[in-house]
Write a protein that holds these residues in place. Structure first.
Motif, PDB file in Angstrom:
ATOM      1  N   SER A 243      -4.994 -11.219  -1.626  1.00  0.00           N
ATOM      2  CA  SER A 243      -5.558 -12.826  -1.738  1.00  0.00           C
ATOM      3  C   SER A 243      -6.736 -12.719  -0.874  1.00  0.00           C
TER       4      SER A 243
ATOM      5  N   SER B 244      10.518  -5.613   2.791  1.00  0.00           N
ATOM      6  CA  SER B 244      10.595  -6.477   3.958  1.00  0.00           C
ATOM      7  C   SER B 244       9.911  -7.238   3.587  1.00  0.00           C
ATOM      8  N   HIS B 245      10.200  -9.080   3.823  1.00  0.00           N
ATOM      9  CA  HIS B 245       9.183 -10.374   3.614  1.00  0.00           C
ATOM     10  C   HIS B 245       8.167  -9.735   3.988  1.00  0.00           C
ATOM     11  N   ALA B 246       8.234  -9.279   5.538  1.00  0.00           N
ATOM     12  CA  ALA B 246       6.916  -9.332   5.942  1.00  0.00           C
ATOM     13  C   ALA B 246       6.220  -8.787   5.514  1.00  0.00           C
ATOM     14  N   GLU B 247       6.588  -6.956   4.937  1.00  0.00           N
ATOM     15  CA  GLU B 247       5.590  -6.167   3.972  1.00  0.00           C
ATOM     16  C   GLU B 247       5.717  -6.745   3.084  1.00  0.00           C
ATOM     17  N   ALA B 248       6.396  -8.040   2.326  1.00  0.00           N
ATOM     18  CA  ALA B 248       5.651  -8.538   1.335  1.00  0.00           C
ATOM     19  C   ALA B 248       4.748 -10.071   1.680  1.00  0.00           C
ATOM     20  N   ASN B 249       4.547 -10.560   3.010  1.00  0.00           N
ATOM     21  CA  ASN B 249       3.659 -11.210   3.121  1.00  0.00           C
ATOM     22  C   ASN B 249       2.081 -10.450   3.222  1.00  0.00           C
ATOM     23  N   ALA B 250       2.302  -9.394   4.551  1.00  0.00           N
ATOM     24  CA  ALA B 250       1.508  -8.495   4.763  1.00  0.00           C
ATOM     25  C   ALA B 250       0.320  -8.763   3.664  1.00  0.00           C
ATOM     26  N   TYR B 251       1.054  -8.046   2.084  1.00  0.00           N
ATOM     27  CA  TYR B 251       0.653  -6.912   1.099  1.00  0.00           C
ATOM     28  C   TYR B 251      -0.228  -8.800   0.106  1.00  0.00           C
ATOM     29  N   LEU B 252      -0.001  -9.661   0.001  1.00  0.00           N
ATOM     30  CA  LEU B 252       0.049 -10.405  -0.646  1.00  0.00           C
ATOM     31  C   LEU B 252      -1.403 -10.900   0.042  1.00  0.00           C
ATOM     32  N   ARG B 253      -1.527 -11.617   1.802  1.00  0.00           N
ATOM     33  CA  ARG B 253      -2.835 -11.585   1.983  1.00  0.00           C
ATOM     34  C   ARG B 253      -3.631 -10.944   2.053  1.00  0.00           C
TER      35      ARG B 253
END
Length: 100
Positions: free
Chosen positions: A87, A75-84
């Motif tokens: 980083s 999911s978009h939310a999972e991908a964003n959380a992973y990238l955060r």
């Protein structure tokens, strides 16, 4: 018999002509001189490496498309959380795709 087929394949040649800048040609000339290799050898090596990299990239894209078509997605939310997390210097494990 196998050696004869290999020898025949090795002796087959094809010619490819391309345009480049004078600077690139000068670099090729210089490298050929320094390495005591022909410009043809160096050019062929470069093309072979490029093709291998591009073929691997296209294969990976096709694999990703097939996985997405099969519903294995993140999911978009999972991908964003992973990238955060990445980083911030954390070394989290990548989220696992699941069927949509």
């Amino acid at each position: 018999m196998h050696q004869n087929i290999e020898a025949a394949a090795m002796s087959e040649r094809a010619t490819v002509t391309f345009h480049t800048t004078p600077e690139t040609k000068a670099r090729l000339d210089r490298l050929a001189n320094l390495t005591r290799r022909s410009k043809s050898y160096l050019t062929n090596e470069a093309v072979e490496r490029y093709l291998a990299e591009e073929e691997a990239f296209v294969a990976a894209v096709e694999e990703g498309i097939a996985e997405a078509d099969a519903g294995a997605v993140i999911s978009h939310a999972e991908a964003n959380a992973y990238l955060r997390r990445v980083s911030t210097g954390a070394a989290p494990s990548a989220p696992k795709p699941r069927r949509a």
